[in-house]
Design an enzyme around this catalytic site. Structure first.
Site, PDB file in Angstrom:
ATOM      1  N   ARG A 250      10.040  54.076   6.032  1.00 52.35           N
ATOM      2  CA  ARG A 250      11.262  54.168   6.815  1.00 52.35           C
ATOM      3  C   ARG A 250      11.670  52.761   7.237  1.00 52.35           C
ATOM      4  O   ARG A 250      10.823  51.935   7.602  1.00 52.35           O
ATOM      5  CB  ARG A 250      11.075  55.050   8.057  1.00 52.35           C
ATOM      6  CG  ARG A 250      10.958  56.538   7.763  1.00 52.35           C
ATOM      7  CD  ARG A 250      12.259  57.115   7.234  1.00 52.35           C
ATOM      8  NE  ARG A 250      12.228  58.567   7.061  1.00 52.35           N
ATOM      9  CZ  ARG A 250      11.899  59.191   5.949  1.00 52.35           C
ATOM     10  NH1 ARG A 250      11.533  58.461   4.887  1.00 52.35           N
ATOM     11  NH2 ARG A 250      11.917  60.508   5.868  1.00 52.35           N
ATOM     12  N   GLU A 279      20.569  51.758   7.581  1.00 53.44           N
ATOM     13  CA  GLU A 279      20.636  52.411   6.280  1.00 53.44           C
ATOM     14  C   GLU A 279      21.793  53.407   6.275  1.00 53.44           C
ATOM     15  O   GLU A 279      21.865  54.234   7.182  1.00 53.44           O
ATOM     16  CB  GLU A 279      19.312  53.139   5.997  1.00 53.44           C
ATOM     17  CG  GLU A 279      19.197  53.663   4.582  1.00 53.44           C
ATOM     18  CD  GLU A 279      17.839  54.266   4.265  1.00 53.44           C
ATOM     19  OE1 GLU A 279      17.807  55.435   3.842  1.00 53.44           O
ATOM     20  OE2 GLU A 279      16.810  53.567   4.455  1.00 53.44           O
ATOM     21  N   HIS A 298      17.049  53.773  -1.277  1.00 45.87           N
ATOM     22  CA  HIS A 298      16.268  54.959  -0.891  1.00 45.87           C
ATOM     23  C   HIS A 298      16.171  55.938  -2.074  1.00 45.87           C
ATOM     24  O   HIS A 298      16.464  57.130  -1.930  1.00 45.87           O
ATOM     25  CB  HIS A 298      16.897  55.650   0.327  1.00 45.87           C
ATOM     26  CG  HIS A 298      15.879  56.396   1.153  1.00 45.87           C
ATOM     27  ND1 HIS A 298      15.951  56.504   2.526  1.00 45.87           N
ATOM     28  CD2 HIS A 298      14.761  57.075   0.793  1.00 45.87           C
ATOM     29  CE1 HIS A 298      14.943  57.234   2.979  1.00 45.87           C
ATOM     30  NE2 HIS A 298      14.206  57.580   1.935  1.00 45.87           N
TER      31      HIS A 298
END
Length: 337
Positions: A250, A279, A298
């Protein structure tokens, strides 16, 4: 998706075995929410479960949305008979609000499970790719507009690797690293349980002591209040000159500004980031142009990879819900993962 796609990967448990001591909720009809994804509905039925609409008879919920704060909370508040909730992701930080509410006032017998371990193989594979790319300076070379005949680039063979986290990603990454003969250290909350494949296992409190030896630092831990921002300017400065940082967990674990500064100063030799903070990473963010920095959006586990893996997790946990074995991916609402 073909049957061959579904068979490419399998779930990988973390260093702690699946818990068999969790309270077993009362079984009954299962609702697939907020949208009844046909693949998930089919997985529930393969597991022997009865798929039904959300009503007073519902005893299990498989949640398919990316987050659930608010909507999922309302569903559970209105249906206290729900004893089992399956979440879609390996990390559950997107459900922090509803889990916090559950930890403050837990429903007796309510069990939470996630997909942790389900996506470990593709994510570990991506971590290895990022590490090799950064060591061989592929980000810099991919941007080059002319032949640059230099001798830069390093080998992963025999490197000192520190992995933060001891879940399925770490376990699978250690397996992938075996041919390279690395010296691997795993950093985890409970160091009393050694991680197979690691040369040593240390507690999170000892992270600072192992950073000076980390030629490669891989972040594969859950994002919680305790781990948020755990790698900042001070931790990056403790790494040896030329070290590389890989983050496939993360973005909130790592200080983006500190990474950019360490790359531009030359202290960091490279970075591979599949997750960022913020993000999505804005187009004008300096990390896009930072030296030897590779950012992927991602995609360590794409939908083609996760869909069959999530379906398999749902099927397995439905069988457990009906009394056929242990649940996988049990979540501790208090710990947040």
């Amino acid at each position: 998706m073909t049957d061959a796609d579904a068979a490419r990967h399998r779930a990988i448990d973390g260093a702690t075995a699946p818990r068999a001591d969790v309270p077993r909720p009362a079984s009954g009809p299962i609702a697939v929410l907020p949208a009844a994804d046909p693949a998930v509905v089919a997985a529930v039925r393969r597991g022997g479960g009865e798929v039904g609409p959300l009503d007073d008879a519902t005893r299990g919920v498989v949640w398919t949305a990316a987050s659930g704060d608010g909507e999922l909370e309302r569903v559970l508040a209105a249906h206290p008979g729900v004893g089992w909730v399956q979440l879609p992701w390996a990390g559950v930080d997107a459900f922090a609000g509803v889990l916090a509410a559950a930890s403050a006032d837990p429903q007796p017998g309510r069990l939470w499970t996630s997909a942790k371990g389900a996506y470990a193989q593709p994510v570990a594979e991506h971590a290895l790719a990022l590490a090799l790319g950064a060591l061989r300076e592929l980000p810099r070379r991919a941007r080059a507009g002319s032949w640059e005949a230099d001798e830069r680039g390093r080998s992963l063979f025999g490197a000192s690797v520190v992995i933060v986290g001891a879940g399925g990603i770490a376990v699978e990454l250690l397996r992938l690293l075996e041919p390279f003969g690395v010296l691997a250290t795993v950093v985890r909350r409970d160091a009393s349980v050694a991680v197979p494949g690691a040369s040593r296992t240390v507690a999170t409190a000892d992270l600072e002591a192992v950073l000076p030896d980390a030629e490669v630092l891989v972040l594969a831990a859950a994002l919680t209040d305790e781990t948020r921002g755990m790698i900042g300017a001070a931790e990056l400065a403790a790494l040896p000159p030329g070290a590389i940082v890989i983050n496939v967990a993360r973005g909130g674990l790592l200080d983006s500004a500190a990474v950019d500064a360490a790359l531009r100063s030359g202290h960091l030799g490279g970075a591979g980031l599949d997750v960022t903070d913020p993000e999505p990473l804005p187009a004008d963010h300096p990390l896009w142009s930072a030296p030897n920095c590779l950012v992927t959006p991602h995609v360590a586990d794409t939908e083609a990879m996760t869909a069959p893996l999530f379906a398999a997790r749902v099927e397995e946990n439905v069988r457990a819900f009906l009394g056929g074995g242990p649940f996988r991916g049990v979540v501790d609402p208090v710990a947040g993962y």
